[in-house]
Design a protein around this motif. Structure first.
Motif, PDB file in Angstrom:
ATOM      1  N   LYS A   1       1.650  -0.102  -7.437  1.00  0.00           N
ATOM      2  CA  LYS A   1       1.447  -1.548  -7.311  1.00  0.00           C
ATOM      3  C   LYS A   1       2.734  -2.321  -7.057  1.00  0.00           C
ATOM      4  O   LYS A   1       2.720  -3.362  -6.419  1.00  0.00           O
ATOM      5  N   GLY A   2       3.861  -1.823  -7.514  1.00  0.00           N
ATOM      6  CA  GLY A   2       5.102  -2.564  -7.351  1.00  0.00           C
ATOM      7  C   GLY A   2       5.790  -2.379  -6.019  1.00  0.00           C
ATOM      8  O   GLY A   2       6.788  -3.043  -5.738  1.00  0.00           O
ATOM      9  N   VAL A   3       5.263  -1.505  -5.164  1.00  0.00           N
ATOM     10  CA  VAL A   3       5.916  -1.225  -3.887  1.00  0.00           C
ATOM     11  C   VAL A   3       5.688  -2.395  -2.927  1.00  0.00           C
ATOM     12  O   VAL A   3       4.561  -2.847  -2.735  1.00  0.00           O
ATOM     13  N   ALA A   4       6.761  -2.887  -2.314  1.00  0.00           N
ATOM     14  CA  ALA A   4       6.651  -4.008  -1.372  1.00  0.00           C
ATOM     15  C   ALA A   4       6.098  -3.528  -0.039  1.00  0.00           C
ATOM     16  O   ALA A   4       6.528  -2.498   0.490  1.00  0.00           O
ATOM     17  N   VAL A   5       5.127  -4.257   0.491  1.00  0.00           N
ATOM     18  CA  VAL A   5       4.562  -3.943   1.802  1.00  0.00           C
ATOM     19  C   VAL A   5       4.453  -5.232   2.615  1.00  0.00           C
ATOM     20  O   VAL A   5       4.227  -6.308   2.068  1.00  0.00           O
ATOM     21  N   ARG A   6       4.609  -5.109   3.925  1.00  0.00           N
ATOM     22  CA  ARG A   6       4.442  -6.246   4.830  1.00  0.00           C
ATOM     23  C   ARG A   6       4.133  -5.708   6.220  1.00  0.00           C
ATOM     24  O   ARG A   6       4.486  -4.565   6.560  1.00  0.00           O
ATOM     25  N   ALA A   7       3.471  -6.519   7.021  1.00  0.00           N
ATOM     26  CA  ALA A   7       3.184  -6.142   8.394  1.00  0.00           C
ATOM     27  C   ALA A   7       4.489  -5.926   9.150  1.00  0.00           C
ATOM     28  O   ALA A   7       5.394  -6.749   9.103  1.00  0.00           O
ATOM     29  N   GLY A   8       4.604  -4.793   9.815  1.00  0.00           N
ATOM     30  CA  GLY A   8       5.835  -4.440  10.504  1.00  0.00           C
ATOM     31  C   GLY A   8       6.810  -3.666   9.649  1.00  0.00           C
ATOM     32  O   GLY A   8       7.789  -3.117  10.164  1.00  0.00           O
ATOM     33  N   GLY A   9       6.555  -3.590   8.328  1.00  0.00           N
ATOM     34  CA  GLY A   9       7.409  -2.813   7.445  1.00  0.00           C
ATOM     35  C   GLY A   9       7.051  -1.335   7.488  1.00  0.00           C
ATOM     36  O   GLY A   9       6.170  -0.904   8.232  1.00  0.00           O
TER      37      GLY A   9
ATOM     38  N   ARG B   1      -2.681  -0.387  -1.849  1.00  0.00           N
ATOM     39  CA  ARG B   1      -1.776  -0.776  -2.934  1.00  0.00           C
ATOM     40  C   ARG B   1      -2.486  -1.833  -3.749  1.00  0.00           C
ATOM     41  O   ARG B   1      -2.645  -2.969  -3.317  1.00  0.00           O
ATOM     42  N   GLY B   2      -2.938  -1.439  -4.922  1.00  0.00           N
ATOM     43  CA  GLY B   2      -3.719  -2.363  -5.736  1.00  0.00           C
ATOM     44  C   GLY B   2      -4.958  -2.809  -4.980  1.00  0.00           C
ATOM     45  O   GLY B   2      -5.754  -1.999  -4.524  1.00  0.00           O
ATOM     46  N   ARG B   3      -5.106  -4.115  -4.802  1.00  0.00           N
ATOM     47  CA  ARG B   3      -6.267  -4.651  -4.106  1.00  0.00           C
ATOM     48  C   ARG B   3      -6.016  -4.908  -2.624  1.00  0.00           C
ATOM     49  O   ARG B   3      -6.888  -5.420  -1.929  1.00  0.00           O
ATOM     50  N   THR B   4      -4.829  -4.583  -2.149  1.00  0.00           N
ATOM     51  CA  THR B   4      -4.523  -4.804  -0.736  1.00  0.00           C
ATOM     52  C   THR B   4      -4.613  -3.492   0.034  1.00  0.00           C
ATOM     53  O   THR B   4      -4.349  -2.417  -0.507  1.00  0.00           O
ATOM     54  N   THR B   5      -4.964  -3.604   1.302  1.00  0.00           N
ATOM     55  CA  THR B   5      -5.200  -2.437   2.148  1.00  0.00           C
ATOM     56  C   THR B   5      -4.576  -2.675   3.512  1.00  0.00           C
ATOM     57  O   THR B   5      -4.701  -3.762   4.081  1.00  0.00           O
ATOM     58  N   TRP B   6      -3.931  -1.639   4.049  1.00  0.00           N
ATOM     59  CA  TRP B   6      -3.180  -1.771   5.290  1.00  0.00           C
ATOM     60  C   TRP B   6      -3.464  -0.589   6.205  1.00  0.00           C
ATOM     61  O   TRP B   6      -3.786   0.512   5.745  1.00  0.00           O
ATOM     62  N   LEU B   7      -3.283  -0.819   7.515  1.00  0.00           N
ATOM     63  CA  LEU B   7      -3.310   0.275   8.484  1.00  0.00           C
ATOM     64  C   LEU B   7      -1.879   0.731   8.742  1.00  0.00           C
ATOM     65  O   LEU B   7      -0.968  -0.085   8.873  1.00  0.00           O
ATOM     66  N   ALA B   8      -1.689   2.059   8.838  1.00  0.00           N
ATOM     67  CA  ALA B   8      -0.352   2.611   9.072  1.00  0.00           C
ATOM     68  C   ALA B   8      -0.377   3.596  10.232  1.00  0.00           C
ATOM     69  O   ALA B   8      -1.376   4.271  10.482  1.00  0.00           O
ATOM     70  N   THR B   9       0.759   3.688  10.935  1.00  0.00           N
ATOM     71  CA  THR B   9       0.906   4.615  12.053  1.00  0.00           C
ATOM     72  C   THR B   9       1.500   5.932  11.572  1.00  0.00           C
ATOM     73  O   THR B   9       1.898   6.079  10.419  1.00  0.00           O
ATOM     74  N   GLY B  10       1.609   6.876  12.506  1.00  0.00           N
ATOM     75  CA  GLY B  10       2.195   8.166  12.184  1.00  0.00           C
ATOM     76  C   GLY B  10       3.677   8.100  11.879  1.00  0.00           C
ATOM     77  O   GLY B  10       4.226   9.001  11.247  1.00  0.00           O
TER      78      GLY B  10
END
Length: 227
Positions: A136-144, A104-113
Motif C-alpha cells: 500500500k505504501g508504494v508510490a504509483v503514477r501514470a507514466g511511472g 495497490r490497495g483499492r487502486t488498479t493500473w495497467l502495466a507494460t512489459g
C-alpha cells in the motif's frame, strides 16, 4: 548578369511571400485531427493533447514539437505527425501494450512489459491480464515505473505473450519466477536470467506434453522437466 540576379531575387521573394500568406491565412486552418492506430482510450488522450491545434495554420504546425508532446503521454509508445492539406493533421500512434494489471490497495493500473504504468483503471476490469500486487505504501503514477523487484515479472509476462503462452498469475519469490498458466500448469522459470530463452523452450514443451501436467520446469533451459 544583373537581370538574372534580379529575377532570382524576385522568385525567392515571391516564394517567401507565398509561404507567409499560407502561414497567416485561414485557408489552411486545421479543422480535424485524424488519429490512427490508437484504441479508443488512447485516441481520447491524443485528442485532448492536440485540440489546441484546431484553428491554427497547418503550415505553422511544428510536427516535431507535437510528436515530442505526444510521446510524454503514458499510453503512447511511438508517434508520427504529418500534414494533410488543406485542413487535417494525421497522427499515427503506436500505443503501449499492457501485459499486467497492478493492484495497490483499492487502486488498479495497467502495466507494460517494461514495467511502465500506463493508466489507472476501474478495479475488477481487464480480467484477461494477470495481477501483480504492490504494498500500500508504494508510490504509483501514470507514466511511472514498477518497483525494480517486479520488473522481471512484467518482462516475463510480455515474453510469454510473445510466444503464445497464456498466463493467469505470476509469483516472484527469492528472485525465482513461477507463471501459473490458464490451463492450470505451473511454469517454473527459476532465476530471472535468460527468461526469453526459457519461455521459448517452454512453449515447445507445452505443445508436446499433456494438458493435465502439474508443472513444466525450465529453470535449467538445457534440461526441461515436466511432471
Amino acid at each position: 548578369s544583373g537581370r538574372s540576379i534580379l529575377l532570382a531575387f524576385a522568385i525567392v521573394l515571391g516564394a517567401a511571400a507565398g509561404y507567409w500568406a499560407a502561414y497567416a491565412s485561414p485557408i489552411f486552418a486545421v479543422e480535424r485531427i485524424d488519429v490512427r492506430g490508437a484504441p479508443p482510450q488512447v485516441e481520447r488522450d491524443v485528442a485532448r493533447a492536440t485540440r489546441e491545434l484546431v484553428g491554427t495554420s497547418l503550415v505553422a504546425v511544428d510536427a516535431d514539437g507535437v510528436e515530442g508532446k505526444l510521446r510524454t503521454l503514458p499510453s503512447v509508445a511511438g508517434v508520427s505527425v504529418d500534414r494533410a492539406f488543406p485542413h487535417t493533421i494525421v497522427v499515427k500512434i503506436a500505443p503501449e501494450k499492457p501485459v499486467a494489471v497492478v493492484r495497490r490497495g483499492r487502486t488498479t493500473w495497467l502495466a507494460t512489459g517494461s514495467g511502465k504504468l500506463i493508466r489507472e483503471i476501474e478495479t475488477g476490469t481487464h480480467l484477461e491480464f494477470p495481477r501483480l500486487w504492490l504494498a500500500k505504501g508504494v508510490a504509483v503514477r501514470a507514466g511511472g515505473m514498477l518497483p525494480p523487484g517486479l520488473t522481471p515479472a512484467a518482462r516475463a509476462l510480455a515474453d510469454a505473450r510473445g510466444v503464445g503462452i497464456r498466463v493467469k498469475g505470476v509469483r516472484l519469490v527469492n528472485d525465482e519466477l513461477v507463471l501459473v498458466l490458464r490451463r492450470g500448469t505451473e511454469l517454473r522459470l527459476g532465476r530471472t536470467a535468460e527468461v526469453g530463452l526459457k519461455l521459448a523452450i517452454a512453449a515447445k514443451v507445452l505443445r508436446l506434453v499433456d494438458s493435465g501436467v502439474t508443472y513444466v520446469d525450465v529453470s535449467v533451459p538445457e534440461r526441461p522437466v515436466a511432471g
